[in-house]
Design a protein around this motif. Structure first.
Motif, mmCIF file in Angstrom:
data_model
loop_
_atom_site.group_PDB
_atom_site.id
_atom_site.type_symbol
_atom_site.label_atom_id
_atom_site.label_comp_id
_atom_site.label_asym_id
_atom_site.label_seq_id
_atom_site.Cartn_x
_atom_site.Cartn_y
_atom_site.Cartn_z
ATOM 1 N N ALA A 1 25.944 26.527 27.844
ATOM 2 C CA ALA A 1 26.915 26.927 27.713
ATOM 3 C C ALA A 1 27.907 27.844 28.697
ATOM 4 O O ALA A 1 28.849 28.570 28.385
ATOM 5 C CB ALA A 1 25.637 28.825 26.979
ATOM 6 N N ASP A 2 27.059 27.581 29.114
ATOM 7 C CA ASP A 2 28.064 27.257 30.750
ATOM 8 C C ASP A 2 29.471 25.912 31.386
ATOM 9 O O ASP A 2 29.992 25.755 31.696
ATOM 10 C CB ASP A 2 27.014 27.063 31.898
ATOM 11 N N ASN A 3 29.076 24.859 30.152
ATOM 12 C CA ASN A 3 30.426 24.179 30.164
ATOM 13 C C ASN A 3 30.551 23.994 29.149
ATOM 14 O O ASN A 3 30.487 23.384 27.847
ATOM 15 C CB ASN A 3 29.626 23.090 30.393
ATOM 16 N N ARG A 4 31.617 25.073 29.086
ATOM 17 C CA ARG A 4 32.567 24.767 27.126
ATOM 18 C C ARG A 4 34.114 24.377 27.570
ATOM 19 O O ARG A 4 34.988 24.875 28.510
ATOM 20 C CB ARG A 4 31.940 26.929 26.870
ATOM 21 N N GLY A 5 34.648 24.187 26.534
ATOM 22 C CA GLY A 5 36.160 23.610 26.249
ATOM 23 C C GLY A 5 37.122 25.308 26.072
ATOM 24 O O GLY A 5 36.165 26.104 25.538
ATOM 25 N N ARG A 6 38.169 24.578 26.576
ATOM 26 C CA ARG A 6 38.821 26.556 26.513
ATOM 27 C C ARG A 6 40.077 25.132 26.343
ATOM 28 O O ARG A 6 40.937 24.769 27.134
ATOM 29 C CB ARG A 6 38.752 26.435 28.198
ATOM 30 N N HIS A 7 40.967 26.479 25.212
ATOM 31 C CA HIS A 7 41.720 25.692 24.960
ATOM 32 C C HIS A 7 43.201 27.413 25.941
ATOM 33 O O HIS A 7 42.476 28.327 24.670
ATOM 34 C CB HIS A 7 41.955 25.445 23.674
ATOM 35 N N PHE A 8 43.683 27.023 25.687
ATOM 36 C CA PHE A 8 45.111 28.213 26.028
ATOM 37 C C PHE A 8 45.627 28.776 25.377
ATOM 38 O O PHE A 8 46.500 27.467 25.517
ATOM 39 C CB PHE A 8 45.290 28.236 28.250
ATOM 40 N N HIS A 9 46.450 29.696 24.784
ATOM 41 C CA HIS A 9 47.308 29.794 23.470
ATOM 42 C C HIS A 9 48.066 30.914 24.732
ATOM 43 O O HIS A 9 47.819 31.736 23.825
ATOM 44 C CB HIS A 9 46.922 30.457 21.720
ATOM 45 N N PRO A 10 49.556 30.528 25.254
ATOM 46 C CA PRO A 10 49.803 32.217 25.831
ATOM 47 C C PRO A 10 50.747 32.868 24.670
ATOM 48 O O PRO A 10 50.976 34.047 24.809
ATOM 49 C CB PRO A 10 51.484 30.861 26.508
ATOM 50 N N ARG A 11 50.824 32.084 23.274
ATOM 51 C CA ARG A 11 51.431 32.890 22.355
ATOM 52 C C ARG A 11 50.923 32.646 21.130
ATOM 53 O O ARG A 11 50.110 30.632 21.197
ATOM 54 C CB ARG A 11 52.976 32.975 22.510
ATOM 55 N N LEU A 12 50.393 33.180 20.180
ATOM 56 C CA LEU A 12 50.080 32.210 18.893
ATOM 57 C C LEU A 12 51.082 32.386 17.558
ATOM 58 O O LEU A 12 50.169 32.514 16.258
ATOM 59 C CB LEU A 12 48.403 33.718 18.209
ATOM 60 N N ASP A 13 52.153 32.510 18.076
ATOM 61 C CA ASP A 13 52.650 32.385 16.380
ATOM 62 C C ASP A 13 52.283 30.933 15.923
ATOM 63 O O ASP A 13 52.850 30.685 14.876
ATOM 64 C CB ASP A 13 54.280 32.940 16.524
ATOM 65 N N VAL A 14 52.441 30.007 16.495
ATOM 66 C CA VAL A 14 51.941 28.993 16.354
ATOM 67 C C VAL A 14 51.309 28.674 15.671
ATOM 68 O O VAL A 14 51.197 28.218 14.396
ATOM 69 C CB VAL A 14 52.717 27.734 17.595
ATOM 70 N N TYR A 15 49.909 28.763 15.734
ATOM 71 C CA TYR A 15 48.361 28.606 15.379
ATOM 72 C C TYR A 15 48.860 28.659 14.572
ATOM 73 O O TYR A 15 48.167 29.212 13.412
ATOM 74 C CB TYR A 15 47.650 29.700 16.370
ATOM 75 N N ASP A 16 49.167 30.963 14.490
ATOM 76 C CA ASP A 16 48.821 31.693 13.176
ATOM 77 C C ASP A 16 50.121 30.858 11.710
ATOM 78 O O ASP A 16 49.408 31.365 10.678
ATOM 79 C CB ASP A 16 49.905 32.871 13.254
ATOM 80 N N LEU A 17 50.753 30.467 12.566
ATOM 81 C CA LEU A 17 52.050 29.423 11.348
ATOM 82 C C LEU A 17 51.295 28.819 10.538
ATOM 83 O O LEU A 17 51.581 28.432 9.449
ATOM 84 C CB LEU A 17 53.354 29.774 11.202
#
Length: 360
Positions: free
Chosen positions: A96-112
């Protein structure tokens, strides 16, 4: 070309296209590679160690793929941190203390990416359906990409009355059963979406009560994410047979979504009448299979580790090396399980190589 100029507008336009040629995919993939090479020091060091620079890389196949465990060790990002960014984190089922992180400065690309793909592969022409979500909402799990994905499905495609049935106390079974009874009685197609393990709990509860449903034609089910130690594990054949029998939804309308925190795009099958099912993605993501020992593309028909090149991943890296074994078939690929033995060792060596390069 200014390699540090934001590529977001180009990506949004590309995703909105109906399709693309190989040359068009390569053109944007190389544009993104140049951007990420210039903006991410850790990724640039890794690529330089492999002799892969924007001058040498000629195709998406040549873009060095980052092993997914690198997302646990480093901040893979091109844009600086901001208060508005969303951070999606892996589930941490191993540590639980070693989780991958993906940073999204904005979500319009992900959401589309999500909504266009979901409309085609799950909704299949239906504008809206009443939906039941067997997973916590974003308020409960703000760092879960799956919570965002399912909440987006409900808000975009769910008709009035759609709701989450997972509460802090667990599954709201009475509320869910009452809703399914109403759908069955009224002849209203219904959609159930959630983690695979949630469906195991639902099927077990129905069996204990001696109950079955026959949901109306047009009803459909989406499962994803596997079991993650949250339920008993079932072979695919048993899982979909039990699901179809318990809810009266044909296996051809029991759809599996294959995605991961480290991607911005999802893969789907066309139902699970036969397993394993063929997974495929939209035009802005492509996949290949490599030999973990050599890093080379495997021969046609051979199994290998899946590498995905996701043009929706503008802020991290487009190309990731998964720990999933696959086999190319007509129309997509078969997902054959997690890397074991020699294949798992190949994944570990890839992570070690990346970390050495990033530290250099």
């Amino acid at each position: 070309m200014d390699t540090l100029a934001s590529p977001v507008a180009e990506i949004l336009d590309f995703i909105a296209q109906e399709s693309c040629t190989d040359a068009q995919f390569d053109r944007l993939a190389l544009r993104l590679f140049a951007y990420q090479y210039a903006a991410s020091g850790a990724y640039r060091s890794f690529c330089q160690r492999r002799g892969a620079t924007p001058r040498q890389v000629k195709s998406w196949h040549d873009i060095p793929a980052v092993p997914i465990d690198a997302f646990k060790a480093l901040e893979l990002r091109c844009e600086p941190s901001s208060p508005a960014e969303r951070v999606f984190m892996t589930s941490g089922t191993t540590r639980a203390d070693n989780r991958g992180r993906h940073f999204h400065p904005r979500l319009d690309v992900y959401d589309l990416s999500m909504t266009l793909n979901f409309a085609q592969r799950f909704m299949k022409g239906a504008a809206h359906l009443p939906m039941g979500i067997l997973f916590p909402d974003e308020e409960a799990l703000p760092n879960s990409s799956l919570a965002h994905y399912l909440s987006l499905a409900k808000s975009t495609f769910g008709s009035s009355g759609s709701r989450h049935f997972m509460t802090p106390q667990g599954l709201d079974l009475p509320g869910l059963l009452a809703t399914l009874e109403d759908a069955e009685r009224q002849g209203q197609p219904y959609a159930l979406l959630g983690a695979s393990y949630s469906f195991v709990h639902l099927v077990d509860a129905l069996r204990q009560q001696g109950r079955r449903f026959l949901l109306p034609p047009g009803s459909r089910i989406l499962d994803t994410g596997g079991y993650k130690g949250q339920s008993r594990e079932l072979p695919l054949e048993s899982f979909y047979a039990d699901l179809s029998q318990a809810l009266g939804v044909p296996r051809s309308d029991c759809i599996n979504m294959y995605g991961m925190t480290e991607l911005s795009t999802q893969f789907y099958d066309d139902g699970n009448a036969a397993v394993p099912s063929v997974k495929s993605g939209p035009h802005w993501i492509r996949s290949r299979l490599i030999d973990p020992a050599t890093g080379r593309t495997v021969a046609p028909g051979a199994r290998g580790l899946l590498v995905h090149c996701d043009l929706g991943n503008f802020n991290s890296v487009t190309s990731i090396l998964t720990e999933d074994i696959g086999q190319a078939v007509a129309g997509g690929f078969l997902l054959l399980g997690r890397a074991q033995g020699v294949e798992a060792k190949g994944c570990s060596l890839a992570v070690e190589e990346f970390m050495r390069a990033a530290a250099a």
